[in-house]
Design an enzyme around this catalytic site. Structure first.
Site, PDB file in Angstrom:
ATOM      1  CE  LYS A  60      15.837  21.246  98.704  1.00 33.65           C
ATOM      2  NZ  LYS A  60      15.114  21.507  97.595  1.00 33.65           N
TER       3      LYS A  60
ATOM      4  CD  GLU B 180      24.245  34.777  96.441  1.00 36.94           C
ATOM      5  OE1 GLU B 180      23.602  35.488  96.747  1.00 36.94           O
ATOM      6  OE2 GLU B 180      23.960  34.028  95.280  1.00 36.94           O
TER       7      GLU B 180
ATOM      8  CB  CYS C 156      20.456  37.092  94.926  1.00 36.92           C
ATOM      9  SG  CYS C 156      21.654  36.557  94.142  1.00 36.92           S
TER      10      CYS C 156
ATOM     11  CD  GLU D   3      16.002  38.840  97.687  1.00 41.63           C
ATOM     12  OE1 GLU D   3      15.904  37.923  98.517  1.00 41.63           O
ATOM     13  OE2 GLU D   3      17.072  38.894  96.972  1.00 41.63           O
TER      14      GLU D   3
HETATM   15  P1  NDP Z   1      14.124  29.230 100.028  1.00 34.76           P
HETATM   16  O1  NDP Z   1      15.630  29.926 100.492  1.00 34.76           O
HETATM   17  O2  NDP Z   1      13.126  28.616 100.889  1.00 34.76           O
HETATM   18  O3  NDP Z   1      14.785  28.107  98.911  1.00 34.76           O
HETATM   19  C1  NDP Z   1      16.165  28.063  98.529  1.00 34.76           C
HETATM   20  C2  NDP Z   1      16.470  26.418  98.636  1.00 34.76           C
HETATM   21  O4  NDP Z   1      16.590  26.053  99.935  1.00 34.76           O
HETATM   22  C3  NDP Z   1      15.516  25.400  97.913  1.00 34.76           C
HETATM   23  O5  NDP Z   1      16.343  24.660  97.446  1.00 34.76           O
HETATM   24  C4  NDP Z   1      14.665  25.197  99.222  1.00 34.76           C
HETATM   25  O6  NDP Z   1      13.904  23.930  98.749  1.00 34.76           O
HETATM   26  C5  NDP Z   1      15.410  24.818 100.277  1.00 34.76           C
HETATM   27  N1  NDP Z   1      15.047  24.914 101.483  1.00 34.76           N
HETATM   28  C6  NDP Z   1      13.759  25.482 101.978  1.00 34.76           C
HETATM   29  N2  NDP Z   1      13.783  25.505 103.173  1.00 34.76           N
HETATM   30  C7  NDP Z   1      14.892  24.820 103.685  1.00 34.76           C
HETATM   31  C8  NDP Z   1      15.174  24.347 105.047  1.00 34.76           C
HETATM   32  N3  NDP Z   1      14.736  24.699 106.252  1.00 34.76           N
HETATM   33  N4  NDP Z   1      16.598  23.915 104.890  1.00 34.76           N
HETATM   34  C9  NDP Z   1      17.430  23.799 103.918  1.00 34.76           C
HETATM   35  N5  NDP Z   1      16.814  23.756 102.755  1.00 34.76           N
HETATM   36  C10 NDP Z   1      15.741  24.649 102.693  1.00 34.76           C
HETATM   37  O7  NDP Z   1      13.445  30.108  98.817  1.00 34.76           O
HETATM   38  P2  NDP Z   1      12.154  30.382  98.318  1.00 34.76           P
HETATM   39  O8  NDP Z   1      12.062  29.382  97.198  1.00 34.76           O
HETATM   40  O9  NDP Z   1      11.071  29.809  99.381  1.00 34.76           O
HETATM   41  O10 NDP Z   1      11.848  31.730  98.079  1.00 34.76           O
HETATM   42  C11 NDP Z   1      11.356  32.852  98.753  1.00 34.76           C
HETATM   43  C12 NDP Z   1      12.027  34.196  98.790  1.00 34.76           C
HETATM   44  O11 NDP Z   1      13.476  33.967  98.940  1.00 34.76           O
HETATM   45  C13 NDP Z   1      11.994  34.442  97.401  1.00 34.76           C
HETATM   46  O12 NDP Z   1      10.655  35.440  97.359  1.00 34.76           O
HETATM   47  C14 NDP Z   1      13.103  35.417  97.327  1.00 34.76           C
HETATM   48  O13 NDP Z   1      12.889  36.758  98.000  1.00 34.76           O
HETATM   49  C15 NDP Z   1      14.242  34.915  98.070  1.00 34.76           C
HETATM   50  N6  NDP Z   1      15.325  34.198  97.232  1.00 34.76           N
HETATM   51  C16 NDP Z   1      16.337  34.820  97.228  1.00 34.76           C
HETATM   52  C17 NDP Z   1      17.252  34.078  96.269  1.00 34.76           C
HETATM   53  C18 NDP Z   1      18.602  34.525  96.359  1.00 34.76           C
HETATM   54  O14 NDP Z   1      19.236  34.069  95.603  1.00 34.76           O
HETATM   55  N7  NDP Z   1      19.077  35.489  97.018  1.00 34.76           N
HETATM   56  C19 NDP Z   1      16.994  32.700  95.743  1.00 34.76           C
HETATM   57  C20 NDP Z   1      15.703  32.427  95.934  1.00 34.76           C
HETATM   58  C21 NDP Z   1      14.647  32.993  96.708  1.00 34.76           C
HETATM   59  P3  NDP Z   1      12.527  24.039  98.099  1.00 34.76           P
HETATM   60  O15 NDP Z   1      12.415  25.224  97.281  1.00 34.76           O
HETATM   61  O16 NDP Z   1      12.722  22.802  97.379  1.00 34.76           O
HETATM   62  O17 NDP Z   1      11.451  24.328  99.074  1.00 34.76           O
END
Ligand code: NDP
Length: 489
Positions: free
Chosen positions: A194, A268, A302, A399
């Site tokens: 996904k 991760e 990240c 972060e």
């Molecule tokens: P999320 O952790 O919500 O998103 C990462 C992935 O997980 C997306 O594909 C998301 O779907 C999916 N997801 C969301 N909720 C669930 C759930 N309950 N169960 C399974 N999968 C889920 O990150 P966000 O996009 O909301 O970003 C929020 C914050 O996270 C950012 O501001 C940043 O600080 C941090 N972040 C950190 C990352 C890293 O690599 N360390 C990467 C991305 C974000 P969808 O996006 O479609 O809702």
């Protein structure tokens, strides 16, 4: 007569002429369906949602929203493929498919780079020179392991796990898909992947590549959707392993919901890396490293070097040079080849960053940002510093995931190590010094999975990547990256 001394004059008003990358050759369909069993399939009930260009706020396309019924269908397809053609395939034949995907990514590199920049906001220079080549390199690297697993783990009878659910974020959409798919396929697993809600398009292009590469139906299934689609994958009983990259908050939710299951899990998650600059560092090189560490991909990284720890005796000079360099950063159109800092990925992410800009000021840190012009439309943030930060400030601890650098000073090596480790995260870090012995001393005491010395943000498929503490568990990349996809007897 002697010629006058040649001097560089930095106070001119030189500017770059626009150098836009053409998007004319790129085909984005008005609508994308779910990719299940090698076919593009309408969603059972979830409908469609828009994906927009964050630099213009214009709609690019609409994509299907997967619900539990679609996850069911995709998991069933992945199971059939796993128990059918994929497990019967000789490992070297499996490797050939993975090589084929790598080569097809290279063939379509320009198209993928342009779409990545349009859908996610990152500068074309980065998607063209980093994201897409590294994605291809990951498939090449893991293709090579497909028929050598018995040598990688001698006397351990490595076996695939089955059906893997993989959930990826929006900061490196194609590259994260490659990090997940390549080792899973090379080890003989099948996948339900996904992509993130705001960046689904290169994943749909990857679906076209997988179709063209003629992989057996069901080996790779790609379901677009939001968080609830991700949760449906995590909780599906037919899945053997979950690999997640994203926020620590969602990572914790996933860990909780899998606590009583037999599913394997790798996470991760977030980071708040310290980039430590000692007085004996090559200063100009370090300034470039600081810039690359925090402003690469708008700070949506990240492992970003989002905390600068600079030795007190050189702090004034480093900050002067850093501000000078920041003033030269071009913020704007991601498709312009001159752009250094592109668009913030989404409106909610911009609002989150803006909230931290407010919090930092309220907590007493001094905000400094460049004065560059920003486009009228789209989501933008100027490269920003927070000066005079204390360890307890939220801009030091949390972060932010944007182009915002928190600056602190230190006097001794011990103080630098203590401050660097004083965070819930443990993903990455940087050390800048002339002394090899100091590199070894500091890096052996930093609690971080990835450390760079006199450089920053260098990635290689052969090198494992992953964190300690709240930055997650498990490693991706290298030989270590095979382990989460295998059972070893
Ligand atoms: P999320 O952790 O919500 O998103 C990462 C992935 O997980 C997306 O594909 C998301 O779907 C999916 N997801 C969301 N909720 C669930 C759930 N309950 N169960 C399974 N999968 C889920 O990150 P966000 O996009 O909301 O970003 C929020 C914050 O996270 C950012 O501001 C940043 O600080 C941090 N972040 C950190 C990352 C890293 O690599 N360390 C990467 C991305 C974000 P969808 O996006 O479609 O809702």
């Amino acid at each position: 007569m002697p010629s006058p001394a040649v001097q560089l004059n930095f106070s001119t008003t030189w500017s770059y002429a626009p150098a836009p990358e053409s998007a004319a050759h790129v085909k984005v369909a008005p609508r994308y369906e779910l990719f299940i069993d090698n076919r593009f399939t309408p969603p059972a009930e979830g409908g469609y949602f828009d994906t927009i260009n964050p630099a213009t706020e214009k709609k690019l396309s609409e994509v299907a929203r997967a619900t539990a019924a679609d996850v069911d269908k995709a998991v069933a397809a992945a199971r059939r493929a796993y128990e059918g053609p994929w497990s019967r395939l000789a490992p070297n034949e499996r490797g050939k498919y993975v090589y084929r995907i790598a080569r097809m990514i290279q063939d379509r590199a320009r198209e993928l780079a342009v779409i990545e920049s349009m859908d996610g906001g990152k500068p074309i220079r980065e998607s063209r020179d980093v994201d897409v080549p590294l994605a291809a390199a990951h498939f090449f690297y893991y293709a090579g392991w497909a028929d050598k697993l018995d040598y990688a783990f001698p006397n351990r009878s490595p076996k695939p796990l089955g059906v893997c659910g993989q959930i990826i974020p929006w900061n490196f959409p194609l590259l994260m898909a490659a990090w997940k798919l390549a080792p899973a396929l090379a080890t003989g697993n099948t996948v339900v992947l996904k992509p993130a809600e705001t960046t689904p398009l290169t994943a749909m292009k990857l679906a076209e590549i997988i179709q063209d590469a003629d992989l057996p139906p069901g080996v790779v299934n790609i379901l677009t959707g939001a968080g609830d689609s991700g949760a449906a994958i995590v909780n599906h009983p037919g899945i053997d392993k979950i690999a997640f990259t994203g926020s620590t908050e969602v990572g914790k939710l996933i860990q909780k919901s899998l606590a009583s299951s037999r599913k394997k899990l790798t996470l991760e998650l977030g980071g708040k890396a310290a980039n430590i600059v000692f007085a004996d560092a090559p200063i100009d090189q370090a300034v470039e490293g600081i810039i690359n560490g925090i402003f690469f991909n708008q700070g949506h990284v990240c492992c970003a070097g989002s905390r600068l720890l600079v030795q007190e005796s050189i702090a004034e000079m480093v900050l002067r040079k850093l501000k000078d360099r920041m003033r030269t950063l071009i913020v704007g159109d991601p498709l312009d080849k001159n752009t250094d800092v592109g668009a913030i990925n989404s409106k909610p992410q911009l609002e989150k960053i803006q909230q931290y800009l407010k919090i930092g000021g309220e907590e007493g840190a001094d905000l400094w940002c460049t004065e560059c012009d920003l486009p009228q439309r789209g989501y933008w943030c100027r490269p920003t510093l927070f000066l005079n930060c204390s360890q307890s400030h939220r801009v030091v601890q949390d972060e932010i995931f944007g182009p915002v650098l928190a600056v602190q000073t230190f006097r001794t090596v011990e103080e630098a190590i203590e401050k660097a480790n004083n965070t819930p995260y443990g993903l990455s870090g940087g050390v800048w010094t002339d002394k090899g012995s100091k590199i070894f001393k500091v890096s052996s005491q930093l609690r971080a999975g990835v450390l760079w010395a006199n450089t920053y943000n260098k990635f290689d498929p052969a090198s494992p990547f992953g964190g300690y503490k709240e930055s997650g568990m498990g490693r991706e990349g290298g030989l270590h990256g095979l382990l989460p996809y295998l059972s070893l007897n």
